[in-house]
Design a protein around this motif. Sequence first.
Motif, PDB file in Angstrom:
ATOM      1  N   HIS A 287      28.631   2.311 -22.052  1.00 11.60           N
ATOM      2  CA  HIS A 287      28.290   1.632 -23.303  1.00 11.60           C
ATOM      3  C   HIS A 287      29.157   2.160 -24.433  1.00 11.60           C
ATOM      4  N   GLN A 288      29.763   1.229 -25.146  1.00 10.23           N
ATOM      5  CA  GLN A 288      30.476   1.619 -26.351  1.00 10.23           C
ATOM      6  C   GLN A 288      29.460   1.760 -27.468  1.00 10.23           C
ATOM      7  N   TRP A 289      29.489   2.867 -28.163  1.00  7.86           N
ATOM      8  CA  TRP A 289      28.595   3.072 -29.300  1.00  7.86           C
ATOM      9  C   TRP A 289      29.354   2.694 -30.572  1.00  7.86           C
ATOM     10  N   GLY A 290      29.669   3.650 -31.415  1.00  8.02           N
ATOM     11  CA  GLY A 290      30.328   3.290 -32.667  1.00  8.02           C
ATOM     12  C   GLY A 290      31.807   3.026 -32.500  1.00  8.02           C
ATOM     13  N   THR A 291      32.305   2.059 -33.270  1.00 10.50           N
ATOM     14  CA  THR A 291      33.745   1.841 -33.443  1.00 10.50           C
ATOM     15  C   THR A 291      33.965   1.462 -34.898  1.00 10.50           C
ATOM     16  N   LEU A 292      34.901   2.125 -35.542  1.00 14.76           N
ATOM     17  CA  LEU A 292      35.110   1.846 -36.963  1.00 14.76           C
ATOM     18  C   LEU A 292      36.520   2.240 -37.379  1.00 14.76           C
ATOM     19  N   VAL A 293      37.101   1.407 -38.228  1.00 17.36           N
ATOM     20  CA  VAL A 293      38.276   1.773 -39.010  1.00 17.36           C
ATOM     21  C   VAL A 293      37.834   1.693 -40.472  1.00 17.36           C
ATOM     22  N   VAL A 294      37.980   2.768 -41.222  1.00 14.65           N
ATOM     23  CA  VAL A 294      37.528   2.746 -42.612  1.00 14.65           C
ATOM     24  C   VAL A 294      38.352   1.725 -43.400  1.00 14.65           C
ATOM     25  N   LYS A 295      37.727   1.172 -44.420  1.00 12.04           N
ATOM     26  CA  LYS A 295      38.317   0.048 -45.141  1.00 12.04           C
ATOM     27  C   LYS A 295      39.717   0.354 -45.689  1.00 12.04           C
ATOM     28  N   GLU A 296      39.912   1.585 -46.165  1.00  9.34           N
ATOM     29  CA  GLU A 296      41.176   1.916 -46.808  1.00  9.34           C
ATOM     30  C   GLU A 296      42.361   1.944 -45.853  1.00  9.34           C
ATOM     31  N   HIS A 297      42.100   1.982 -44.548  1.00  4.86           N
ATOM     32  CA  HIS A 297      43.195   2.123 -43.579  1.00  4.86           C
ATOM     33  C   HIS A 297      43.262   0.960 -42.592  1.00  4.86           C
ATOM     34  N   ARG A 298      42.675  -0.153 -42.946  1.00  4.65           N
ATOM     35  CA  ARG A 298      42.735  -1.307 -42.054  1.00  4.65           C
ATOM     36  C   ARG A 298      44.096  -2.000 -42.161  1.00  4.65           C
ATOM     37  N   GLY A 299      44.415  -2.798 -41.135  1.00  7.12           N
ATOM     38  CA  GLY A 299      45.683  -3.496 -41.113  1.00  7.12           C
ATOM     39  C   GLY A 299      46.802  -2.707 -40.461  1.00  7.12           C
ATOM     40  N   ARG A 300      46.473  -1.555 -39.889  1.00  4.88           N
ATOM     41  CA  ARG A 300      47.507  -0.713 -39.265  1.00  4.88           C
ATOM     42  C   ARG A 300      47.296  -0.585 -37.751  1.00  4.88           C
ATOM     43  N   SER A 321      32.512   4.171 -13.078  1.00  9.05           N
ATOM     44  CA  SER A 321      31.768   3.188 -13.868  1.00  9.05           C
ATOM     45  C   SER A 321      32.421   1.814 -13.722  1.00  9.05           C
ATOM     46  N   PRO A 322      31.629   0.758 -13.477  1.00 12.48           N
ATOM     47  CA  PRO A 322      32.225  -0.546 -13.177  1.00 12.48           C
ATOM     48  C   PRO A 322      32.630  -1.366 -14.394  1.00 12.48           C
ATOM     49  N   LYS A 323      32.105  -1.023 -15.590  1.00  7.18           N
ATOM     50  CA  LYS A 323      32.387  -1.882 -16.746  1.00  7.18           C
ATOM     51  C   LYS A 323      32.008  -1.154 -18.035  1.00  7.18           C
ATOM     52  N   ILE A 324      32.533  -1.669 -19.155  1.00  7.74           N
ATOM     53  CA  ILE A 324      32.138  -1.238 -20.494  1.00  7.74           C
ATOM     54  C   ILE A 324      31.393  -2.388 -21.158  1.00  7.74           C
ATOM     55  N   SER A 325      30.297  -2.074 -21.821  1.00  9.40           N
ATOM     56  CA  SER A 325      29.516  -3.058 -22.567  1.00  9.40           C
ATOM     57  C   SER A 325      29.541  -2.688 -24.043  1.00  9.40           C
ATOM     58  N   THR A 326      29.757  -3.678 -24.906  1.00 11.51           N
ATOM     59  CA  THR A 326      29.843  -3.410 -26.344  1.00 11.51           C
ATOM     60  C   THR A 326      29.237  -4.554 -27.141  1.00 11.51           C
ATOM     61  N   PHE A 327      28.759  -4.267 -28.351  1.00 11.21           N
ATOM     62  CA  PHE A 327      28.213  -5.271 -29.262  1.00 11.21           C
ATOM     63  C   PHE A 327      29.039  -5.281 -30.542  1.00 11.21           C
ATOM     64  N   ASN A 328      29.366  -6.491 -31.017  1.00  8.09           N
ATOM     65  CA  ASN A 328      30.087  -6.654 -32.282  1.00  8.09           C
ATOM     66  C   ASN A 328      29.554  -7.869 -33.014  1.00  8.09           C
ATOM     67  N   ALA A 329      29.485  -7.772 -34.342  1.00  7.24           N
ATOM     68  CA  ALA A 329      29.056  -8.905 -35.153  1.00  7.24           C
ATOM     69  C   ALA A 329      29.997 -10.086 -34.956  1.00  7.24           C
ATOM     70  N   GLU A 330      29.425 -11.279 -34.888  1.00 10.91           N
ATOM     71  CA  GLU A 330      30.253 -12.472 -34.700  1.00 10.91           C
ATOM     72  C   GLU A 330      31.243 -12.677 -35.841  1.00 10.91           C
ATOM     73  N   GLU A 331      30.913 -12.202 -37.040  1.00 14.29           N
ATOM     74  CA  GLU A 331      31.849 -12.369 -38.156  1.00 14.29           C
ATOM     75  C   GLU A 331      32.935 -11.300 -38.170  1.00 14.29           C
ATOM     76  N   ASN A 332      32.820 -10.307 -37.273  1.00  9.83           N
ATOM     77  CA  ASN A 332      33.826  -9.247 -37.211  1.00  9.83           C
ATOM     78  C   ASN A 332      34.988  -9.705 -36.332  1.00  9.83           C
ATOM     79  N   ARG A 333      35.679 -10.724 -36.817  1.00 11.89           N
ATOM     80  CA  ARG A 333      36.730 -11.340 -36.022  1.00 11.89           C
ATOM     81  C   ARG A 333      37.854 -10.375 -35.656  1.00 11.89           C
ATOM     82  N   PRO A 334      38.277  -9.472 -36.555  1.00  8.42           N
ATOM     83  CA  PRO A 334      39.346  -8.553 -36.164  1.00  8.42           C
ATOM     84  C   PRO A 334      38.989  -7.701 -34.941  1.00  8.42           C
TER      85      PRO A 334
END
Length: 363
Positions: A287-300, A321-334
């Motif tokens: 399971h993937q838990w947190g994933t984040l790029v802080v706002k000031e450093h996005r686009g890189r 392990s056979p797979k990774i499972s993750t959740f992301n907001a539908e509006e989080n297109r990047p």
Amino acid sequence: MTDILITPMVVPPTADAPDATEFRAMIELANQAAELDAGIDDLRDTAEQVLPSWLDQSDRVHRGFIARSRGEIVGAAAITTATQSGTSAAEIELMLLPAHAQNGVGAALLERIEQEALVLDRSILQAWTLHPAAGGERMLTPATGWGEVAATPLSELLGANGYALEQVERNSILPFDGTLDDAERRLAEAVAFAGADYRIVSWTLPTPPELRAGYGSMIARMATDVPSGDLEFTVETWDDERVARRDATFAAGGQTMSVAAVVHEPSGAMVAFNELNIGADPIGVTHQWGTLVVKEHRGRRLGTIVKCANILRWRSVAPDSPKISTFNAEENRPMLDINESIGFVPASYAGAWQKRLSSEPNT
């Protein structure tokens, strides 16, 4: 049902203690409901994994309730909230089979958990529901306007009791059934694009002392830098001691966590991270838990860096392990774009619900 009895749940000292029956029943009900609602069996927990977070309530309060009918356990509910001063929101979970969401058990548990929220002085309640990828006869659209989910008995119960669907999250999986050549290539491209100002660091919990401050700052910013619609979250303090307590909780539950992060060399700040977690079963789902790029450093392309670096590292941490499972907001297109480019595919969906309480529950 008219003979529903709801009592506070006993929290046992160990998962195999004589008084662990209620706690284990809660976890099993949650597992059964998740499989029925999502249509997949990837989202199972174990009592052994979950219990440590209930035993150490330094940072979060956990309270549970058990519903019985004629002596049989037919449902459970839990409320979780931060201990930090100024917190107004709490997360609730109803754990029951679909039939019991409609026959009075769910309503009784919801009323009891709302009463407990008022006792805890929490005025905002948030709940998450699971939904199949295939859709259904009646689809629900969140306030964000992004995505939709098929109505389920639990979502109907929440909607009928004043909860609003605020956001939809996509649950995606990456099967480990081939090479990771794409991840290797994308990582190399992203590292070259980001440039020398950014350095990858990675570790398996427990977190090295010199990385705790940066790691804690990243976890804290999940409350502000991740798309969350109108869901209200309190920014919590994550000092070195709290990071160490969190690490210890994972270890006590037999879980292994790998973290890949990016440090911005000119400032020394940690600016992106990704977490991969697996329980004691070596052939279990990752399971993937947190994933984040802080706002000031996005686009890189730092999101690509931490995801791909951790996936490649994971092969040596949990090779079976056979797979990774993750959740992301539908509006989080990047972030969804990154997932799709690596090979993640939709598996199910989740709905995020919110209600502001008045002084009377269920109003």
